[in-house]
Motif scaffolding. Structure first.
Motif, PDB file in Angstrom:
ATOM      1  N   GLY A 139      42.791  42.606  40.419  1.00 23.63           N
ATOM      2  CA  GLY A 139      41.854  41.983  39.482  1.00 23.63           C
ATOM      3  C   GLY A 139      41.186  43.001  38.572  1.00 23.63           C
ATOM      4  N   ARG A 159      35.122  42.531  40.474  1.00 19.58           N
ATOM      5  CA  ARG A 159      36.533  42.183  40.695  1.00 19.58           C
ATOM      6  C   ARG A 159      37.175  43.158  41.690  1.00 19.58           C
ATOM      7  N   GLY A 160      38.268  42.750  42.327  1.00 19.41           N
ATOM      8  CA  GLY A 160      38.921  43.616  43.317  1.00 19.41           C
ATOM      9  C   GLY A 160      40.409  43.345  43.378  1.00 19.41           C
ATOM     10  N   HIS A 161      41.013  43.632  44.535  1.00 15.72           N
ATOM     11  CA  HIS A 161      42.454  43.482  44.715  1.00 15.72           C
ATOM     12  C   HIS A 161      42.773  42.484  45.819  1.00 15.72           C
ATOM     13  N   MET A 162      43.993  41.951  45.797  1.00 16.68           N
ATOM     14  CA  MET A 162      44.441  41.065  46.886  1.00 16.68           C
ATOM     15  C   MET A 162      45.160  41.933  47.929  1.00 16.68           C
ATOM     16  N   THR A 166      46.646  38.769  52.703  1.00 18.71           N
ATOM     17  CA  THR A 166      46.340  37.546  51.948  1.00 18.71           C
ATOM     18  C   THR A 166      47.543  37.129  51.121  1.00 18.71           C
ATOM     19  N   ASN A 195      46.854  48.652  43.020  1.00 22.30           N
ATOM     20  CA  ASN A 195      46.768  48.056  44.355  1.00 22.30           C
ATOM     21  C   ASN A 195      47.648  48.873  45.311  1.00 22.30           C
ATOM     22  N   TRP A 370      42.937  37.189  42.146  1.00 26.19           N
ATOM     23  CA  TRP A 370      42.900  38.189  43.220  1.00 26.19           C
ATOM     24  C   TRP A 370      42.048  37.716  44.400  1.00 26.19           C
ATOM     25  N   ASP A 371      41.009  36.890  44.136  1.00 29.24           N
ATOM     26  CA  ASP A 371      40.129  36.440  45.218  1.00 29.24           C
ATOM     27  C   ASP A 371      40.511  35.062  45.742  1.00 29.24           C
ATOM     28  N   ARG A 373      40.915  32.210  44.092  1.00 31.57           N
ATOM     29  CA  ARG A 373      40.587  31.030  43.292  1.00 31.57           C
ATOM     30  C   ARG A 373      41.754  30.700  42.361  1.00 31.57           C
ATOM     31  N   ARG A 389      39.373  27.628  47.320  1.00 36.58           N
ATOM     32  CA  ARG A 389      40.387  28.672  47.096  1.00 36.58           C
ATOM     33  C   ARG A 389      41.764  28.100  47.432  1.00 36.58           C
TER      34      ARG A 389
END
Ligand code: SF4
Ligand code: SF4
Length: 438
Positions: A139, A159-162, A166, A195, A370-371, A373, A389
């Motif tokens: 993300g 924001r972050g990463h998957m 997951t 990532n 990434w989260d 959604r 989600r």
């Protein structure tokens, strides 16, 4: 899949709803029985379909494509004449996976002329899987391109990463809900190579028989080797010119790193004989369509990349707000606009003249952020579909909510769905090279 949820607002456009598959897995099994499946065209969709069908236990006999001589993914490739002149038609199923509209029509006609019957032993990938999902594995982005929402101040915040864990769950659910899912894009708003799980993520997709496409700005090389060696089907490397023009368009990126990245990918592909399609999406600006374009063609030829020229443009989220609610376009995007071949208003007029036409990207659904959604549109950072989600609700529920929303109708009524029509051709004119919008 049941998506027959009544439309609550009669003002919603009928063409703002998602199309569903016409052939279910069990029906397809019944039609195929002992027959061998062939796929016309070696491309991302065709290769993905071959992979997925084999994973589902179907017998895939090979590809039909006169451009290729060697085996692809361990499957033979037949020329068109050899395939259509065979007397084995009754024992075969053909899937015409070519993207080009004219070529697709010609191929279907030739197949019908050779005894294939549409819906019985002749299909297109859209009959089986009408969706082109995206799973955003990163993300955050390490660049701040001025045409992109990620170039706006504070874009990475929150924001972050998957994670690979997951991702596995998401893909397991996705393949159970879309059995013929043949490929998945692993990017929307972030840089996938940031990532650290990227190689594992591709391996997970490979194991589930799903082809992957990754677009990278090639700025970070920390995970580059393991990523390429994991063998995604398609790597896309966007480019905005040579040297300083590259660095202006891909703001925060460096030409040196980009070029080194291209060279490394090419080297690894050759050394390990990897089956990866390599593309440079070349973003055309006012001043990079002559010598820069010739130079990138030369580099691409040497390194085995295909170059696809497209129009550089502002990403449509801000354009939507501007066209629907009169919101100002952010200053940084206005700056970038100075270098575009067609300015915002010109491109909006062009798009609005096409507002009654369908949206090319609507079937890119679901786009899973990434989260976890689900985004309503793969080209805009908001809105999200419902509040749950992806892992917490069935796909049908997301489809039903999105089809009841007026968002696409609003977008299409002001023509923004065609704003991002970036396909062009370059033509030699009296005053040099010219851009023709398609
Ligand atoms: S265009 Fe791509 S590389 Fe540039 S800021 Fe946006 S997401 Fe990052
Ligand atoms: S571009 Fe517009 S019409 Fe197309 S999917 Fe996105 S919001 Fe919907």
């Amino acid at each position: 899949m049941n998506t027959n949820v009544p439309v609550q607002n009669s003002l919603l456009r009928a063409d703002a709803k998602l199309k569903t598959a016409s052939v279910a897995l069990e029906d397809f099994r019944g039609l195929v029985r002992e027959k061998v499946i062939y796929i016309l065209s070696v491309n991302l969709e065709g290769m993905g379909l071959a992979k997925r069908l084999r994973h589902l236990g179907f017998q895939v006999g090979g590809f039909v494509d006169s451009r290729y001589k060697k085996n692809i993914d361990g499957l033979p490739v037949f020329g068109l004449d050899a395939f259509f002149n065979s007397s084995d038609t009754p024992n075969r199923v053909l899937i015409v996976a070519t993207k080009d509209r004219v070529w697709k029509q010609k191929s279907l006609e030739r197949a019908i002329g050779s005894g294939y019957v549409r819906g019985a032993n002749l299909f297109t990938p859209l009959d089986l899987c009408p969706y082109f999902p995206t799973i955003e594995i990163a993300g955050k982005c390490n660049l701040v391109c001025k045409t992109c929402d990620m170039g706006l101040p504070g874009a990475n915040k929150g924001r972050g990463h998957m994670s690979k864990e997951t991702f596995r769950k998401v893909l397991e659910k996705l393949t159970s809900e879309i059995p013929f899912l043949n490929s998945v894009a692993l990017y929307t708003w972030g840089e996938p190579l940031t990532n650290s799980d990227i190689a594992e993520i591709i391996k997970i997709a490979n194991k589930m028989g799903v082809a992957t496409e990754v677009s990278s700005n090639l700025e970070s090389h920390k995970h580059l080797d393991e990523f390429v060696l994991a063998e995604p089907e398609q790597i896309v490397a966007p480019c905005a010119g040579i040297g300083e023009r590259y660095e202006r368009g891909r703001t925060g990126g460096t030409w040196d790193n980009y070029l080194k990245g291209l060279r490394r990918i090419s080297e690894l592909k050759k050394k390990h004989d990897l089956n990866i399609s390599l593309r440079i999406m070349y973003h055309i600006y006012k001043d990079n369509l002559d010598s820069d374009y010739d130079e990138i063609q030369k580099i691409a030829k040497e390194l085995g990349f295909q170059v696809i020229p497209i129009l550089a443009h502002l990403f449509p989220g801000q354009v939507f707000r501007h066209a629907v609610s009169g919101q100002n376009i952010p200053e940084v995007m206005r700056e970038a606009e100075q270098n575009l071949v067609f300015g915002l208003n010109d491109q909006l007029r062009f798009a609005q003249a096409r507002k009654d036409k369908p949206c090319h990207i609507m079937q890119a659904f679901p786009t899973i952020a990434w989260d976890g959604r689900v985004l309503h549109c793969c080209n805009m950072q908001t809105p999200f579909v419902g509040s749950r989600r992806y892992l917490d609700a069935p796909l049908d529920e997301f489809i039903a909510i999105r089809d009841r929303s007026a968002f696409c109708t609003k977008c299409m009524d002001v023509g923004v769905h065609r704003f991002f029509d970036v396909n062009i051709k370059l033509q030699e004119g009296e005053n040099g090279r010219e851009v023709i919008r398609l």
